[in-house]
Design a protein around this motif. Structure first.
Motif, PDB file in Angstrom:
ATOM      1  N   MET A   1      14.494 -23.949   4.450  1.00  0.00           N
ATOM      2  CA  MET A   1      15.323 -24.348   2.942  1.00  0.00           C
ATOM      3  C   MET A   1      14.336 -26.111   2.905  1.00  0.00           C
ATOM      4  SD  MET A   1      19.276 -25.013   1.440  1.00  0.00           S
ATOM      5  CE  MET A   1      19.670 -24.770   0.358  1.00  0.00           C
ATOM      6  N   THR A   2      13.772 -25.351   0.997  1.00  0.00           N
ATOM      7  CA  THR A   2      13.462 -26.789   0.166  1.00  0.00           C
ATOM      8  C   THR A   2      14.392 -27.336  -0.655  1.00  0.00           C
ATOM      9  OG1 THR A   2      11.221 -26.044   1.454  1.00  0.00           O
ATOM     10  CG2 THR A   2      11.279 -27.542  -1.024  1.00  0.00           C
ATOM     11  N   LEU A   3      14.349 -28.256  -1.286  1.00  0.00           N
ATOM     12  CA  LEU A   3      15.148 -28.981  -2.663  1.00  0.00           C
ATOM     13  C   LEU A   3      14.467 -29.938  -2.725  1.00  0.00           C
ATOM     14  CD1 LEU A   3      18.758 -29.283  -0.978  1.00  0.00           C
ATOM     15  CD2 LEU A   3      18.035 -27.546  -2.616  1.00  0.00           C
ATOM     16  N   ILE A   4      13.492 -30.001  -4.584  1.00  0.00           N
ATOM     17  CA  ILE A   4      13.294 -30.901  -4.865  1.00  0.00           C
ATOM     18  C   ILE A   4      13.917 -31.267  -6.769  1.00  0.00           C
ATOM     19  CG2 ILE A   4      11.278 -31.448  -6.285  1.00  0.00           C
ATOM     20  CD1 ILE A   4       9.983 -29.675  -4.278  1.00  0.00           C
ATOM     21  N   ALA A   5      14.674 -32.750  -6.396  1.00  0.00           N
ATOM     22  CA  ALA A   5      14.913 -32.664  -7.787  1.00  0.00           C
ATOM     23  C   ALA A   5      13.885 -33.311  -8.320  1.00  0.00           C
ATOM     24  CB  ALA A   5      15.967 -33.443  -7.370  1.00  0.00           C
ATOM     25  N   ASN A  33      14.853 -27.639  -7.893  1.00  0.00           N
ATOM     26  CA  ASN A  33      13.983 -26.449  -7.272  1.00  0.00           C
ATOM     27  C   ASN A  33      14.785 -25.908  -6.162  1.00  0.00           C
ATOM     28  OD1 ASN A  33      10.363 -26.082  -6.278  1.00  0.00           O
ATOM     29  ND2 ASN A  33      11.686 -24.539  -7.152  1.00  0.00           N
ATOM     30  N   VAL A  34      15.225 -25.050  -5.749  1.00  0.00           N
ATOM     31  CA  VAL A  34      15.651 -24.593  -4.705  1.00  0.00           C
ATOM     32  C   VAL A  34      14.978 -23.691  -3.748  1.00  0.00           C
ATOM     33  CG1 VAL A  34      18.168 -23.802  -3.960  1.00  0.00           C
ATOM     34  CG2 VAL A  34      17.901 -25.001  -5.637  1.00  0.00           C
ATOM     35  N   CYS A  35      14.745 -23.325  -2.718  1.00  0.00           N
ATOM     36  CA  CYS A  35      14.204 -22.072  -2.260  1.00  0.00           C
ATOM     37  C   CYS A  35      14.448 -21.947  -0.738  1.00  0.00           C
ATOM     38  CB  CYS A  35      12.238 -22.988  -1.447  1.00  0.00           C
ATOM     39  SG  CYS A  35      11.865 -23.835  -3.306  1.00  0.00           S
TER      40      CYS A  35
END
Length: 281
Positions: A1-5, A33-35
């Protein structure tokens, strides 16, 4: 999982176009961004205008999603997004608890316009999602990038990787080809106690290009131990995220790896494609 604000999303085609038309207020181009990888694969990056942004010392709200720091130094991310290109809901909570906080930031370019800080080189994560209905706990990492000019103005290409060495010990590599013609090459070792030491990044090795968009990838590894791609997580026209097997400081590692081509990003054909994955509200 990757999260980018993102505030002033560096990968936004709308911000890219807006800067050239004088509409360059970064708070008008924000997204979370949610992966998600694995069987319940999801990808969200809906861009919000300034009216959807709220900021305070400890809280960041972007549309219906929010991030906030607690008194116990835990970062909680409340997710409520719609995926693209398939409109599937992603809703739930992620908690990231740093093992320690790193205060040192690094300048990525000679002019000091681009900075990076690995806030939590090692952390624990608790994921509890309602949609899709999945949960887990595990190892995590948290960092921050910020700057005073577009990335594509300062860099042609960069790659980054991070490997856990067990416990709270980790290695990070950061390599960038600057537009001035020189290179950035960082090798960082974070001890389990939060101590930071530098090491000389070893020689560069080419990795296999991504299977769909043929994105170039490279990473640094010990001599006689070329790295290899274990799994490609993201394969886009200008960016890739992968898991690689490598060898650093005399020991085998598995790392999360990213490659970014800013030459590709600013090309007209890529800018034409991006809105299909990044709707704007």
């Amino acid at each position: 999982m990757t999260l980018i604000a993102f505030i002033g999303s560096v990968f936004s085609p709308y911000y890219f176009k807006g800067r050239r038309r004088g509409r360059d207020e970064p708070r008008d181009y924000c997204s979370l961004n949610v992966c998600l990888y694995g069987k319940a694969r999801r990808w969200t990056m809906t861009e919000r205008r300034q009216r959807g942004l709220t900021q305070s010392h400890s809280r960041l709200q972007i549309g219906p999603s929010a991030l906030h720091w607690g008194a116990d130094r835990t970062l909680t991310v409340e997710i409520d997004e719609i995926g693209t290109p398939i409109p599937q809901r992603v809703r739930g909570e992620v908690k990231v608890t740093p093992s320690f906080i790193n205060e040192q930031a690094f300048e990525l370019d000679q002019a000091g316009r681009h900075r990076w800080r690995p806030i939590a080189p090692s952390a624990r994560v608790e994921v509890s999602l309602e949609r899709p209905a999945i949960s887990w706990t595990g190892h995590a990492y948290l960092d921050r990038n910020w700057g005073d000019e577009p990335l594509e103005d300062a860099f042609r290409y960069w790659d980054w990787s991070r490997a856990s060495l067990g416990g709270d010990e980790s290695l990070i590599l950061y390599h960038a080809d600057r537009r001035e013609g020189d290179r950035l090459s960082l090798g960082l070792h974070f001890g389990a106690d939060g101590s930071l030491s530098h090491f000389e990044a070893p020689q560069d090795h080419r990795l296999a290009r991504t299977p769909i968009w043929r994105m170039p990838r490279s990473s640094q590894a010990d001599a006689q131990h070329p790295p290899r791609v274990v799994k490609t997580l993201e394969d886009t026209p200008f960016y890739s995220r992968s898991v690689i097997a490598s060898h650093l400081q005399g020991r085998p590692i598995e790392a999360v790896h990213e490659s970014l081509s800013l030459d590709r990003f600013r090309s007209a054909w890529v800018q034409h494609l991006l809105p299909y994955r990044m709707p704007r509200r």
